[in-house]
Design a protein around this motif. Sequence first.
Motif, PDB file in Angstrom:
ATOM      1  N   LYS A 195       0.808  -1.225   0.000  1.00  0.00           N
ATOM      2  CA  LYS A 195       0.000   0.000   0.000  1.00  0.00           C
ATOM      3  C   LYS A 195       0.847   1.283   0.000  1.00  0.00           C
ATOM      4  O   LYS A 195       0.326   2.378   0.132  1.00  0.00           O
ATOM      5  N   GLU A 196       2.152   1.119  -0.139  1.00  0.00           N
ATOM      6  CA  GLU A 196       3.010   2.300  -0.128  1.00  0.00           C
ATOM      7  C   GLU A 196       2.757   3.181  -1.347  1.00  0.00           C
ATOM      8  O   GLU A 196       2.373   2.704  -2.411  1.00  0.00           O
ATOM      9  N   SER A 197       3.002   4.453  -1.199  1.00  0.00           N
ATOM     10  CA  SER A 197       2.793   5.414  -2.280  1.00  0.00           C
ATOM     11  C   SER A 197       3.726   5.144  -3.449  1.00  0.00           C
ATOM     12  O   SER A 197       4.850   4.663  -3.277  1.00  0.00           O
ATOM     13  N   MET A 198       3.241   5.473  -4.656  1.00  0.00           N
ATOM     14  CA  MET A 198       4.081   5.359  -5.848  1.00  0.00           C
ATOM     15  C   MET A 198       5.306   6.275  -5.746  1.00  0.00           C
ATOM     16  O   MET A 198       6.299   6.083  -6.421  1.00  0.00           O
ATOM     17  N   TRP A 199       5.209   7.283  -4.863  1.00  0.00           N
ATOM     18  CA  TRP A 199       6.311   8.230  -4.708  1.00  0.00           C
ATOM     19  C   TRP A 199       7.435   7.670  -3.844  1.00  0.00           C
ATOM     20  O   TRP A 199       8.430   8.344  -3.625  1.00  0.00           O
ATOM     21  N   LYS A 200       7.280   6.420  -3.360  1.00  0.00           N
ATOM     22  CA  LYS A 200       8.357   5.811  -2.579  1.00  0.00           C
ATOM     23  C   LYS A 200       9.641   5.721  -3.408  1.00  0.00           C
ATOM     24  O   LYS A 200      10.751   5.777  -2.877  1.00  0.00           O
ATOM     25  N   ALA A 201       9.459   5.548  -4.726  1.00  0.00           N
ATOM     26  CA  ALA A 201      10.630   5.461  -5.619  1.00  0.00           C
ATOM     27  C   ALA A 201      11.422   6.765  -5.624  1.00  0.00           C
ATOM     28  O   ALA A 201      12.612   6.783  -5.920  1.00  0.00           O
ATOM     29  N   PHE A 202      10.728   7.870  -5.281  1.00  0.00           N
ATOM     30  CA  PHE A 202      11.368   9.192  -5.322  1.00  0.00           C
ATOM     31  C   PHE A 202      11.898   9.545  -3.936  1.00  0.00           C
ATOM     32  O   PHE A 202      11.382  10.410  -3.244  1.00  0.00           O
ATOM     33  N   LYS A 203      12.928   8.808  -3.519  1.00  0.00           N
ATOM     34  CA  LYS A 203      13.544   9.115  -2.229  1.00  0.00           C
ATOM     35  C   LYS A 203      14.977   8.595  -2.220  1.00  0.00           C
ATOM     36  O   LYS A 203      15.347   7.737  -3.023  1.00  0.00           O
ATOM     37  N   GLY A 204      15.764   9.118  -1.305  1.00  0.00           N
ATOM     38  CA  GLY A 204      17.153   8.698  -1.225  1.00  0.00           C
ATOM     39  C   GLY A 204      17.952   9.177  -2.431  1.00  0.00           C
ATOM     40  O   GLY A 204      17.558  10.104  -3.148  1.00  0.00           O
ATOM     41  N   PRO A 205      19.075   8.532  -2.712  1.00  0.00           N
ATOM     42  CA  PRO A 205      19.932   8.936  -3.841  1.00  0.00           C
ATOM     43  C   PRO A 205      19.228   8.891  -5.199  1.00  0.00           C
ATOM     44  O   PRO A 205      19.578   9.665  -6.098  1.00  0.00           O
ATOM     45  N   THR A 206      18.225   7.983  -5.360  1.00  0.00           N
ATOM     46  CA  THR A 206      17.555   7.883  -6.667  1.00  0.00           C
ATOM     47  C   THR A 206      16.822   9.161  -7.054  1.00  0.00           C
ATOM     48  O   THR A 206      16.579   9.407  -8.232  1.00  0.00           O
ATOM     49  N   THR A 207      16.477   9.987  -6.068  1.00  0.00           N
ATOM     50  CA  THR A 207      15.854  11.288  -6.353  1.00  0.00           C
ATOM     51  C   THR A 207      16.705  12.077  -7.349  1.00  0.00           C
ATOM     52  O   THR A 207      16.179  12.735  -8.252  1.00  0.00           O
ATOM     53  N   ILE A 208      18.006  11.990  -7.184  1.00  0.00           N
ATOM     54  CA  ILE A 208      18.945  12.737  -8.038  1.00  0.00           C
ATOM     55  C   ILE A 208      18.833  12.290  -9.490  1.00  0.00           C
ATOM     56  O   ILE A 208      18.904  13.112 -10.413  1.00  0.00           O
ATOM     57  N   ILE A 209      18.616  10.991  -9.717  1.00  0.00           N
ATOM     58  CA  ILE A 209      18.528  10.469 -11.086  1.00  0.00           C
ATOM     59  C   ILE A 209      17.271  10.983 -11.789  1.00  0.00           C
ATOM     60  O   ILE A 209      17.300  11.309 -12.978  1.00  0.00           O
ATOM     61  N   PHE A 210      16.165  11.075 -11.053  1.00  0.00           N
ATOM     62  CA  PHE A 210      14.944  11.641 -11.646  1.00  0.00           C
ATOM     63  C   PHE A 210      15.162  13.103 -12.037  1.00  0.00           C
ATOM     64  O   PHE A 210      14.735  13.541 -13.108  1.00  0.00           O
ATOM     65  N   ILE A 211      15.822  13.858 -11.175  1.00  0.00           N
ATOM     66  CA  ILE A 211      16.107  15.270 -11.470  1.00  0.00           C
ATOM     67  C   ILE A 211      17.062  15.385 -12.655  1.00  0.00           C
ATOM     68  O   ILE A 211      16.913  16.258 -13.511  1.00  0.00           O
ATOM     69  N   LEU A 212      18.030  14.479 -12.725  1.00  0.00           N
ATOM     70  CA  LEU A 212      18.963  14.452 -13.858  1.00  0.00           C
ATOM     71  C   LEU A 212      18.200  14.238 -15.169  1.00  0.00           C
ATOM     72  O   LEU A 212      18.453  14.923 -16.166  1.00  0.00           O
ATOM     73  N   GLN A 213      17.241  13.308 -15.168  1.00  0.00           N
ATOM     74  CA  GLN A 213      16.437  13.064 -16.373  1.00  0.00           C
ATOM     75  C   GLN A 213      15.626  14.300 -16.751  1.00  0.00           C
ATOM     76  O   GLN A 213      15.497  14.638 -17.931  1.00  0.00           O
ATOM     77  N   LEU A 214      15.088  14.990 -15.751  1.00  0.00           N
ATOM     78  CA  LEU A 214      14.341  16.227 -15.998  1.00  0.00           C
ATOM     79  C   LEU A 214      15.224  17.264 -16.686  1.00  0.00           C
ATOM     80  O   LEU A 214      14.811  17.886 -17.669  1.00  0.00           O
ATOM     81  N   ILE A 215      16.445  17.441 -16.200  1.00  0.00           N
ATOM     82  CA  ILE A 215      17.379  18.424 -16.777  1.00  0.00           C
ATOM     83  C   ILE A 215      17.719  18.063 -18.218  1.00  0.00           C
ATOM     84  O   ILE A 215      17.740  18.925 -19.100  1.00  0.00           O
ATOM     85  N   VAL A 216      17.986  16.775 -18.468  1.00  0.00           N
ATOM     86  CA  VAL A 216      18.333  16.310 -19.810  1.00  0.00           C
ATOM     87  C   VAL A 216      17.178  16.563 -20.783  1.00  0.00           C
ATOM     88  O   VAL A 216      17.366  17.083 -21.893  1.00  0.00           O
ATOM     89  N   THR A 217      15.951  16.222 -20.366  1.00  0.00           N
ATOM     90  CA  THR A 217      14.779  16.399 -21.235  1.00  0.00           C
ATOM     91  C   THR A 217      14.487  17.867 -21.463  1.00  0.00           C
ATOM     92  O   THR A 217      14.167  18.287 -22.585  1.00  0.00           O
ATOM     93  N   LEU A 218      14.591  18.661 -20.409  1.00  0.00           N
ATOM     94  CA  LEU A 218      14.322  20.100 -20.500  1.00  0.00           C
ATOM     95  C   LEU A 218      15.245  20.766 -21.515  1.00  0.00           C
ATOM     96  O   LEU A 218      14.787  21.523 -22.379  1.00  0.00           O
ATOM     97  N   SER A 219      16.542  20.478 -21.431  1.00  0.00           N
ATOM     98  CA  SER A 219      17.497  21.113 -22.350  1.00  0.00           C
ATOM     99  C   SER A 219      17.291  20.625 -23.784  1.00  0.00           C
ATOM    100  O   SER A 219      17.418  21.398 -24.738  1.00  0.00           O
ATOM    101  N   MET A 220      16.940  19.335 -23.945  1.00  0.00           N
ATOM    102  CA  MET A 220      16.686  18.799 -25.275  1.00  0.00           C
ATOM    103  C   MET A 220      15.430  19.431 -25.890  1.00  0.00           C
ATOM    104  O   MET A 220      15.404  19.792 -27.073  1.00  0.00           O
ATOM    105  N   ALA A 221      14.374  19.579 -25.072  1.00  0.00           N
ATOM    106  CA  ALA A 221      13.126  20.175 -25.563  1.00  0.00           C
ATOM    107  C   ALA A 221      13.334  21.631 -25.964  1.00  0.00           C
ATOM    108  O   ALA A 221      12.740  22.114 -26.932  1.00  0.00           O
ATOM    109  N   GLY A 222      14.190  22.328 -25.225  1.00  0.00           N
ATOM    110  CA  GLY A 222      14.520  23.708 -25.591  1.00  0.00           C
ATOM    111  C   GLY A 222      15.236  23.778 -26.919  1.00  0.00           C
ATOM    112  O   GLY A 222      14.987  24.673 -27.733  1.00  0.00           O
TER     113      GLY A 222
END
Length: 389
Positions: A195-222
């Motif tokens: 029953k844990e939240s889907m956001w459990k994946a967004f914690k600890g060091p892995t949070t950084i990888i999600f943010i990294l993907q956001l930065i990569v996509t953002l710059s590519m979309a620009g």
Amino acid sequence: METKKVLPILFLVMFLVMVGFGIIIPVLPFLAEKVGGNPTELGLLMAVYSLMQLFFAPMWGRISDRIGRKPVMMIGIAGLALSFFIMAMANSLWVLFVARIVGGILSSANMPTTMAYVADITTPEERGKGMGIIGAATGLGFVFGPAIGGIFSKISLNVPFYIAGISSVITLVLVMILLKESLSLEKRSQHTENKESMWKAFKGPTTIIFILQLIVTLSMAGLEATFAYFAAKKATIDTVQLGYIFMIMGFGGAIVQGGLVGPMTKRFGEGTVIRIGVFVSAIGFVLILFANSFWTSAVFLTIFGLGNGMIRPAISALLTKNSSTGHGSVTGLLSSFDSFGRIIGPPLGGWLFSISIGLPYISGAILSIFALLLYQIYSTQTRKVKQSV
């Protein structure tokens, strides 16, 4: 389930999904104009699709952990077909918005579920190869789709949408007949009880990888949003030549994803591939500033595309290998961050371009360096977590 037999089927499915999606890209602005839309409304029409994916991709990923990949994948493809047929028959702007919203909500199931399917059927060593193959299918779909849409739009603006809808229906039938469920009943019941939240994946060091993907996509979309104007001004490139340039880049990216990412992740690990990809992308951003002809534009943009093509498959493989939540939850969340980047990237790139035409690419290079630093932080934190266990 034999991975060697299933991956080609998944490749075909995602290729056809992206061909259908790509078919409408060059035609949608003209259809929107035909039913009374202005440029601002067209921008909203494009953005609303990504907005729906931002909110609903994590949900579909989570659902696929509980009921299986195949039914959720079928919902996504059926939703895509429905949205195409609605657009084909649209005679007003609000109908187009309904189609894009419905399509965004339902088709947001496709990418996270397919990536979760790959994670289910591959060993950790082969994960990068599987994700790369899906990336190659996506890239090739975007190469062929717009070309098909442009050709058939000469008959009628509605025809490409019917073709995209029929393509999606064929894809749905292929999934029904050829794909078996990849997630066992036992694993589904485990995820149902969890029953844990889907956001459990967004914690600890892995949070950084999600943010990294956001930065990569953002710059590519620009880059994607501004390169047409940049190339026209710096190298007097017209729309036909621009289409060829993006086609060359698409083929280059597909070759890297389908042929190189797998062996590289197996030999060096996902982290090294991510860093190489980000570094090559940064070089591509800098080189684009010096584009002054068709061939320099094509070569420099392709260098960027080669680097960028390595990043997403390697990130997907890394996250699914290290996440304690279901594969669907983590790939759904990753798709959500991807969509967020695609929402804010184009207006940000446009604003930077209005200040100085080279600024989107300078900022892209700077963001790439920041992404490298982020990965170094992730690597350090992961080591500390492992040492403390």
